[in-house]
Design an enzyme around this catalytic site. Structure first.
Site, PDB file in Angstrom:
ATOM      1  CB  THR A 100      49.767  89.147  -0.570  1.00 35.58           C
ATOM      2  OG1 THR A 100      48.762  89.330   0.597  1.00 35.58           O
ATOM      3  CG2 THR A 100      51.057  88.037  -0.054  1.00 35.58           C
TER       4      THR A 100
ATOM      5  CD  GLU B 249      45.968  82.241   0.014  1.00 40.38           C
ATOM      6  OE1 GLU B 249      45.345  82.803  -0.678  1.00 40.38           O
ATOM      7  OE2 GLU B 249      46.505  83.103   0.878  1.00 40.38           O
TER       8      GLU B 249
HETATM    9  N1  HSE Z   1      53.060  84.080   5.196  1.00 40.88           N
HETATM   10  C1  HSE Z   1      51.989  85.240   3.716  1.00 40.88           C
HETATM   11  C2  HSE Z   1      52.553  85.971   3.822  1.00 40.88           C
HETATM   12  C3  HSE Z   1      50.246  85.459   4.625  1.00 40.88           C
HETATM   13  O1  HSE Z   1      53.177  86.980   5.010  1.00 40.88           O
HETATM   14  O2  HSE Z   1      53.274  86.933   2.931  1.00 40.88           O
HETATM   15  C4  HSE Z   1      49.812  86.380   3.399  1.00 40.88           C
HETATM   16  O3  HSE Z   1      48.892  86.352   4.059  1.00 40.88           O
END
Ligand code: HSE
Length: 314
Positions: free
Chosen positions: A186, A133
């Site tokens: 992200t 990740e």
């Molecule tokens: N918790 C993470 C975020 C999940 O919100 O950045 C990313 O899929």
């Protein structure tokens, strides 16, 4: 028996669910990534091929690919002097907020663990997949991979050391999901987050997260839905998803118990009590709402689902 190939699948997941930023995750039973891993006996290289949804966006270099990072890590752990050929079939579109990179990492971890006979625990698999990740999100958040490996709903109760609890959601829980054609990754969605939060926001978010869990223990989806509000992360990301508030309102008007951004977005997820409302209809309502603003989208409806598993080995 020495295996020559193992194939595993891992589900789409939705992280955060409102105030549970980096802490809550749920596995969905609709979309899956499929990862087939074969031993290369002649040398120690890692070869990656990708097809399916958004395959053109996925890097093939092992150190930049979530499954490649997992493979490197697990080869290091094993005493085997082999390489790995990894074939990824994407069922989950990258950058949609549905744990696409986590699913590839989770399926790779489960497949390689089996292929190399490593007998790692589920927590070790989650730790390894979380390294994957890092390559896509730039941060080691374990919410998506935990749900992708364990299935159902998970709570990260400690990050270091990693501790994860899995809870069964009430039987009538369904989700309506809409994925708009909006592009951001992200890393960007994390870069817009505040570094500090006001005490009043912290109190609000703790109360919402506690309400969500209280709803689960009381088997009350309406209460869970009340817990899906977030005063910190969602407001900071809202500008990345034009029409978010309009879509949320339409879903709530159509009977959703709660609505929020799925993970880092741009997908939006609505919690639905299947005894009170129709998740498919709510998903279509959200598509219409985006449509009204000129944003194309597609929808899914899902139930909480199982985690990653081996589907074939030879
Ligand atoms: N918790 C993470 C975020 C999940 O919100 O950045 C990313 O899929």
């Amino acid at each position: 028996m020495v295996l020559s190939m193992v194939e595993a699948i891992a589900p789409a997941t939705s992280a955060n669910l409102g105030a549970g930023f980096d802490v809550f995750g749920v596995a969905l039973d609709v979309l899956f990534d499929r990862v087939l891993v074969e031993r290369i006996v002649a040398n120690k290289t890692i070869e990656i091929t990708v097809d399916g949804e958004g395959a053109e966006e996925i890097p093939r270099e092992p150190e930049k690919n979530t499954a490649g990072v997992v493979a490197k890590e697990l080869l290091k752990l094993s005493r085997e002097k082999c390489g790995l050929r990894i074939k990824i079939h994407k069922g989950i579109k990258p950058g949609s907020g549905l744990g696409s990179s986590a699913a590839s990492a989770a399926a790779a971890a489960v497949a390689i663990n089996e292929l190399l006979g490593l007998e790692l625990s589920q927590l070790q698999l989650i730790e390894t997949a979380t390294l994957g990740e890092m390559t896509s999100a730039g941060a080691p958040h374990a919410d998506n991979v935990s749900a992708a490996i364990l299935g159902d709903f998970i709570v990260i109760t400690s990050r270091k050391p990693l501790e994860v609890l899995k809870l069964k959601l009430p039987p009538n829980v369904e989700f309506a999901i809409v994925s708009p054609e909006i592009k951001f990754n992200t890393s960007l969605a994390r870069s817009v987050l505040p570094r500090k939060v006001a005490l009043s926001s912290m109190i609000y978010n703790v109360s919402r997260a506690a309400t969500f869990i209280a709803g689960i223990t009381l088997n009350n989806i309406e209460i869970m839905g009340k817990g899906m509000n977030d005063m910190v992360v969602e407001p900071a990301r809202a500008h990345l998803i034009p029409g978010l508030n309009h879509v949320k309102k339409k879903a709530l008007d159509a009977g959703a118990a709660g609505v929020t951004i799925s993970g880092a977005g741009p997908s939006v997820i609505a919690l639905v009590d299947s005894k009170r409302a129709d998740a498919e209809k709510i998903a279509l309502t959200m598509v219409e709402a985006f449509d009204e603003l000129g944003v194309k989208s597609r929808s899914f409806h899902a139930k909480p689902g199982p985690g990653a598993k081996v589907v074939r080995k030879e």
